[in-house]
Motif scaffolding. Structure first.
Motif, PDB file in Angstrom:
ATOM      1  N   GLN A 124      -1.465  -0.784  -3.924  1.00 32.58           N
ATOM      2  CA  GLN A 124      -2.143   0.499  -4.110  1.00 32.58           C
ATOM      3  C   GLN A 124      -2.496   0.563  -5.592  1.00 32.58           C
ATOM      4  OE1 GLN A 124       0.412   3.980  -4.604  1.00 32.58           O
ATOM      5  NE2 GLN A 124       2.059   2.885  -3.600  1.00 32.58           N
ATOM      6  N   GLN A 125      -3.669   1.091  -5.906  1.00 27.14           N
ATOM      7  CA  GLN A 125      -4.123   1.038  -7.293  1.00 27.14           C
ATOM      8  C   GLN A 125      -3.467   2.119  -8.166  1.00 27.14           C
ATOM      9  OE1 GLN A 125      -8.681   0.304  -6.239  1.00 27.14           O
ATOM     10  NE2 GLN A 125      -8.046  -0.600  -8.176  1.00 27.14           N
ATOM     11  N   HIS A 126      -3.463   1.859  -9.458  1.00 25.98           N
ATOM     12  CA  HIS A 126      -3.110   2.821 -10.528  1.00 25.98           C
ATOM     13  C   HIS A 126      -1.612   3.044 -10.730  1.00 25.98           C
ATOM     14  CE1 HIS A 126      -7.345   3.597  -9.932  1.00 25.98           C
ATOM     15  NE2 HIS A 126      -7.119   4.125  -8.737  1.00 25.98           N
TER      16      HIS A 126
ATOM     17  N   ARG B  29      -4.814  10.004 -12.160  1.00 24.26           N
ATOM     18  CA  ARG B  29      -4.001   8.938 -11.588  1.00 24.26           C
ATOM     19  C   ARG B  29      -4.126   7.631 -12.358  1.00 24.26           C
ATOM     20  NH1 ARG B  29      -8.837   8.732  -9.121  1.00 24.26           N
ATOM     21  NH2 ARG B  29      -9.532   6.935  -7.889  1.00 24.26           N
TER      22      ARG B  29
ATOM     23  N   SER C 198       0.839  -1.197   0.000  1.00 21.99           N
ATOM     24  CA  SER C 198       0.000   0.000   0.000  1.00 21.99           C
ATOM     25  C   SER C 198       0.877   1.253   0.000  1.00 21.99           C
ATOM     26  CB  SER C 198      -0.959  -0.033   1.183  1.00 21.99           C
ATOM     27  OG  SER C 198      -0.238   0.072   2.369  1.00 21.99           O
ATOM     28  N   THR C 199       0.264   2.411   0.166  1.00 25.20           N
ATOM     29  CA  THR C 199       1.007   3.659  -0.012  1.00 25.20           C
ATOM     30  C   THR C 199       2.109   3.831   1.033  1.00 25.20           C
ATOM     31  OG1 THR C 199      -1.127   4.574  -0.665  1.00 25.20           O
ATOM     32  CG2 THR C 199       0.688   6.130  -0.447  1.00 25.20           C
TER      33      THR C 199
ATOM     34  N   LEU D  67     -16.563   2.254  -6.985  1.00 24.73           N
ATOM     35  CA  LEU D  67     -15.607   2.807  -6.032  1.00 24.73           C
ATOM     36  C   LEU D  67     -15.565   4.333  -6.127  1.00 24.73           C
ATOM     37  CD1 LEU D  67     -12.368   1.630  -4.691  1.00 24.73           C
ATOM     38  CD2 LEU D  67     -12.110   3.633  -6.081  1.00 24.73           C
TER      39      LEU D  67
ATOM     40  N   ASP E  27      -5.739  -2.791  -3.991  1.00 20.02           N
ATOM     41  CA  ASP E  27      -6.014  -2.919  -2.548  1.00 20.02           C
ATOM     42  C   ASP E  27      -7.504  -2.770  -2.233  1.00 20.02           C
ATOM     43  OD1 ASP E  27      -5.972  -0.154  -3.039  1.00 20.02           O
ATOM     44  OD2 ASP E  27      -4.613   0.318  -1.392  1.00 20.02           O
ATOM     45  N   ASN E  28      -8.215  -1.947  -2.999  1.00 22.04           N
ATOM     46  CA  ASN E  28      -9.658  -1.827  -2.732  1.00 22.04           C
ATOM     47  C   ASN E  28     -10.415  -3.082  -3.139  1.00 22.04           C
ATOM     48  OD1 ASN E  28      -9.806   0.930  -1.574  1.00 22.04           O
ATOM     49  ND2 ASN E  28      -8.839   1.445  -3.523  1.00 22.04           N
TER      50      ASN E  28
ATOM     51  N   GLY F  11      -7.842   4.405   4.896  1.00 25.88           N
ATOM     52  CA  GLY F  11      -6.380   4.231   4.828  1.00 25.88           C
ATOM     53  C   GLY F  11      -5.734   5.553   4.479  1.00 25.88           C
ATOM     54  N   THR F  12      -4.641   5.510   3.707  1.00 24.48           N
ATOM     55  CA  THR F  12      -4.023   6.771   3.278  1.00 24.48           C
ATOM     56  C   THR F  12      -5.078   7.556   2.514  1.00 24.48           C
ATOM     57  OG1 THR F  12      -1.958   5.560   3.043  1.00 24.48           O
ATOM     58  CG2 THR F  12      -2.045   7.768   2.082  1.00 24.48           C
ATOM     59  N   SER F  13      -5.696   6.872   1.529  1.00 21.10           N
ATOM     60  CA  SER F  13      -6.878   7.463   0.891  1.00 21.10           C
ATOM     61  C   SER F  13      -8.088   6.936   1.650  1.00 21.10           C
ATOM     62  CB  SER F  13      -6.972   7.004  -0.562  1.00 21.10           C
ATOM     63  OG  SER F  13      -7.094   5.591  -0.632  1.00 21.10           O
TER      64      SER F  13
ATOM     65  N   CYS G  39     -13.117   7.429  -4.589  1.00 22.31           N
ATOM     66  CA  CYS G  39     -11.841   7.631  -3.880  1.00 22.31           C
ATOM     67  C   CYS G  39     -11.732   9.078  -3.426  1.00 22.31           C
ATOM     68  CB  CYS G  39     -10.685   7.291  -4.819  1.00 22.31           C
ATOM     69  SG  CYS G  39      -9.075   7.434  -4.034  1.00 22.31           S
TER      70      CYS G  39
ATOM     71  N   TRP H  71      -0.884   6.694  -7.310  1.00 21.68           N
ATOM     72  CA  TRP H  71      -2.280   7.160  -7.367  1.00 21.68           C
ATOM     73  C   TRP H  71      -2.474   8.610  -6.928  1.00 21.68           C
ATOM     74  CZ3 TRP H  71      -5.077   8.711  -3.004  1.00 21.68           C
ATOM     75  CH2 TRP H  71      -4.468   8.448  -1.770  1.00 21.68           C
TER      76      TRP H  71
ATOM     77  N   THR I 277     -11.700   5.394   0.809  1.00 20.93           N
ATOM     78  CA  THR I 277     -12.485   4.922  -0.333  1.00 20.93           C
ATOM     79  C   THR I 277     -13.785   4.353   0.181  1.00 20.93           C
ATOM     80  OG1 THR I 277     -11.445   2.736  -0.297  1.00 20.93           O
ATOM     81  CG2 THR I 277     -10.488   4.354  -1.778  1.00 20.93           C
TER      82      THR I 277
HETATM   83  O1  LIG Z   1      -6.479   5.526  -5.887  1.00 20.47           O
HETATM   84  C1  LIG Z   1      -7.039   4.760  -5.113  1.00 20.47           C
HETATM   85  C2  LIG Z   1      -8.277   4.053  -5.473  1.00 20.47           C
HETATM   86  O2  LIG Z   1      -8.781   4.430  -6.718  1.00 20.47           O
HETATM   87  C3  LIG Z   1      -6.431   4.538  -3.752  1.00 20.47           C
HETATM   88  O3  LIG Z   1      -7.386   3.987  -2.878  1.00 20.47           O
HETATM   89  C4  LIG Z   1      -5.198   3.656  -3.830  1.00 20.47           C
HETATM   90  O4  LIG Z   1      -5.582   2.324  -4.117  1.00 20.47           O
HETATM   91  C5  LIG Z   1      -4.351   3.791  -2.564  1.00 20.47           C
HETATM   92  O5  LIG Z   1      -4.763   3.019  -1.508  1.00 20.47           O
HETATM   93  P1  LIG Z   1      -4.316   3.164   0.043  1.00 20.47           P
HETATM   94  O6  LIG Z   1      -2.835   3.006   0.113  1.00 20.47           O
HETATM   95  O7  LIG Z   1      -4.835   4.479   0.490  1.00 20.47           O
HETATM   96  O8  LIG Z   1      -5.043   2.037   0.751  1.00 20.47           O
END
Ligand SMILES: O=C(CO)[C@@H](O)[C@H](O)COP(=O)(O)O
Ligand SMILES: Nc1ncnc2c1ncn2[C@@H]1O[C@H](COP(=O)(O)OP(=O)(O)O)[C@@H](O)[C@H]1O
Length: 536
Positions: free
Chosen positions: A97-99, A170, A16-17, A333, A280-281, A300-302, A335, A137, A304
């Motif tokens: 972490q996505q993207h 992103r 993750s981030t 989703l 991760d989502n 989380g960091t983001s 974000c 992301w 969602t």
């Molecule tokens: O950009 C998105 C979802 O579209 C973020 O949710 C990333 O997937 C980062 O995830 P975390 O590290 O915050 O869990």
């Protein structure tokens, strides 16, 4: 955490981030081992803040790829030192972490397939990347590429119908287009482009792992109904892109056996299977065993918010992804970029850096905050596209500051009102049987969860572990082991522990927020109309 010897298990990873996390889940679906490596704390030599580097333009945000590799070395060594019995691992899967995108240099596959078990990964993979700082992301530097992509396919709505989302800065296709335009040499020197998830899977496989449908839906490149790359989108982003991406695969695919490197160095069995890694989502959706009608909120960091969908309903806001556990279905989703890091900032400014004091402020202030409302977006928000802090008193007059306690409640109420309003914009309605499933670091905080329950007027449940992406990855590994496509995921995880109740709405909450929600929505529109570029 202590580990019981000889327990057959699956591993679930999360890149993750801010950290790499792992859980081990036994055949009864109990988590018996959890560990993590925190980038800022455990790998300070990379100089990240919150796991990332924000560049001078404030729009470009990257993370060093070798930090992720070294974090994997570190966590595996920690597990080994704790006596973890790798020989019992039946299968593993993971999340990223996505993207974010990783660019493997030409020749990398040869290095990946001939790793020496006597050396850590990071020493051997030093020269394997054509881009050392990967866009992630949080990056919002690709507006020009987004407009180009939308124009190429007939507009934002057309792109959303095709790929599940209008163009987002992103999303990986736009990031790849930027790289191709600004650094064509690095692009042409890349034999493969991975998502963070498929990159992590590649480290375990010892060869390039495919991108799965669910995380692949976050690229603005995959046709989510047909589950093939869109030729129009590929062509609009960069040349020869299809060969650099490889073919996407169903999220529940077994993509191979673990590389001999892990067999020799850590004692994994050579039969240990690797199940496709995902975002991760999507992995959290699996970990929370989300059912139709439920709503998941990841703090989380983001932040969602996600839902299970039978049919895709692409819109100009939010995203539709292929469902990670059921190839016929989808997930929606939303974000919110200003999640935990924004809460940390307000905690540091008004509660001396203490979550305890932050909680006390929530306890000592009233639901509805006497009509005071706040918007806190220190970085350009995704949902909606607003930047800055905006505070309004009960008469809707913008004010420059709130007392500390009011500020904290305005932040948390505002974050959750935004979530409810934008979820309702996607067609979601809170029903009498609605459950909110909360996960992520801030779901440790009962007072934050109380506000969530009050704003939504629904009970909030949490899992024992806040790492639902890891747990979901381990569940997905069991699903892969069971033959995946022929077996329902819900069948495989039916004996997993149920989430526990963490908060129920206070009496009178629905009355308070029914009045505040429309005000929040109106003020959001007011800020947007003063600032936002027109959407197509
Ligand atoms: O950009 C998105 C979802 O579209 C973020 O949710 C990333 O997937 C980062 O995830 P975390 O590290 O915050 O869990
Ligand atoms: N008690 C708490 N109250 C509120 N937030 C918390 C608490 N404990 C941890 N957090 C938040 O959790 C965040 C990390 O969440 P996590 O889901 O582990 O992140 P990620 O998976 O994105 O790396 C931290 O940035 C921190 O702000």
């Amino acid at each position: 955490m202590t580990e019981r010897a000889g327990r057959r298990c699956c591993l679930g990873w999360d890149f993750s981030t801010q950290q790499v996390k792992i859980v081990a889940v036994d055949a009864e679906l109990n988590v018996f081992y959890e560990d993590s490596v925190h980038f800022d704390r455990d790998l300070p030599e990379f100089g990240t803040q919150g796991g990332v580097h924000v560049h001078k333009d404030r729009l470009t945000v990257t993370s060093p790829v070798l930090m992720w590799v070294q974090a994997l070395d570190l966590i595996l060594e920690k597990m080994k030192a704790s006596g973890f019995d790798f020989s019992q691992v039946l299968a593993l899967s993971g999340a990223g972490q996505q993207h974010g995108s990783v660019y493997w240099k030409t020749g990398a596959s040869l290095v990946l397939s001939s790793l020496s078990p006597t050396l850590p990964l990071h020493q051997q993979l030093q020269a394997c990347f054509s881009v050392r700082d990967c866009p992630i992301w949080m990056d919002s530097s690709t507006t020009a590429q987004c407009r180009q992509l939308e124009a190429a396919v007939g507009g934002a709505r057309a792109l959303s119908c095709l790929t599940g989302s209008r163009a987002y800065e992103r999303f990986t296709g736009n990031q790849i287009a930027k790289l191709f335009q600004q650094n064509p040499e690095a692009y042409s020197n890349s034999e493969r482009i991975s998502l963070v998830s498929s990159f992590a899977a590649s480290l375990f496989l010892g060869r390039h792992a495919p991108i799965d449908y669910s995380d692949g839906s976050g690229m603005n490149l995959l046709q989510i109904q047909e589950k093939v790359w869109s030729q129009a989108c590929l062509g609009a982003c960069a040349p020869n892109l299809e060969e650099k991406l490889g073919s996407p695969v169903p999220s529940c695919s077994v993509v191979g056996a673990i590389s001999d490197y892990y067999v020799q160095r850590y004692g994994f069995p050579p039969t240990c299977k690797v199940v496709a890694f995902t975002g991760d989502n999507p992995a959290s959706l699996a970990g929370m065993r989300l059912e139709e009608g439920d709503i998941a909120v990841s703090l989380g960091t983001s932040d969602t918010l996600f839902l299970w969908l039978q049919e895709p309903m692409p819109a100009l806001e939010g995203h539709i992804f292929c469902n990670p556990v059921d190839a016929q279905h989808y997930m929606a989703l939303l974000c919110f970029k200003n999640g935990s890091l924004m809460r940390e900032k307000i905690r540091d400014e008004t509660a001396s850096g203490s979550w305890n004091k932050f909680s006390k402020a929530l306890q000592s202030t009233e639901m509805g905050n006497h009509g005071n409302l706040g918007f806190y977006f220190d970085v350009m928000e995704i949902t909606p596209e607003i930047i800055g802090r905006h505070r309004f008193n009960a008469e809707n007059i913008e004010v420059s500051a709130f007392p500390g306690d009011v500020e904290i409640r305005a932040l948390i109420e505002g974050q959750f009102m935004a979530k409810r309003i934008h979820a309702e914009g996607l067609g979601y309605r809170v029903m009498p049987k609605t459950k909110i499933l909360a996960t992520g670091g801030a779901s440790h905080n009962k007072d934050i969860l109380q506000v969530l329950a009050d704003v939504f007027g629904a009970p909030v449940y949490v899992m024992d572990t806040t790492s639902s992406a890891c747990v979901g990855s381990a569940y997905r590994a069991f699903h892969g082991l069971a033959g995946a496509a022929g077996v329902a995921f819900s069948e495989v995880v039916k004996s997993a522990p149920h989430p526990s109740l963490a908060a129920t709405p206070n009496p009178g909450a629905s009355h308070v927020y029914e009045a505040l929600l429309p005000r929040y929505a109106e003020l959001e529109q007011r800020i947007l109309s003063q600032a936002q570029r027109p959407l197509q």
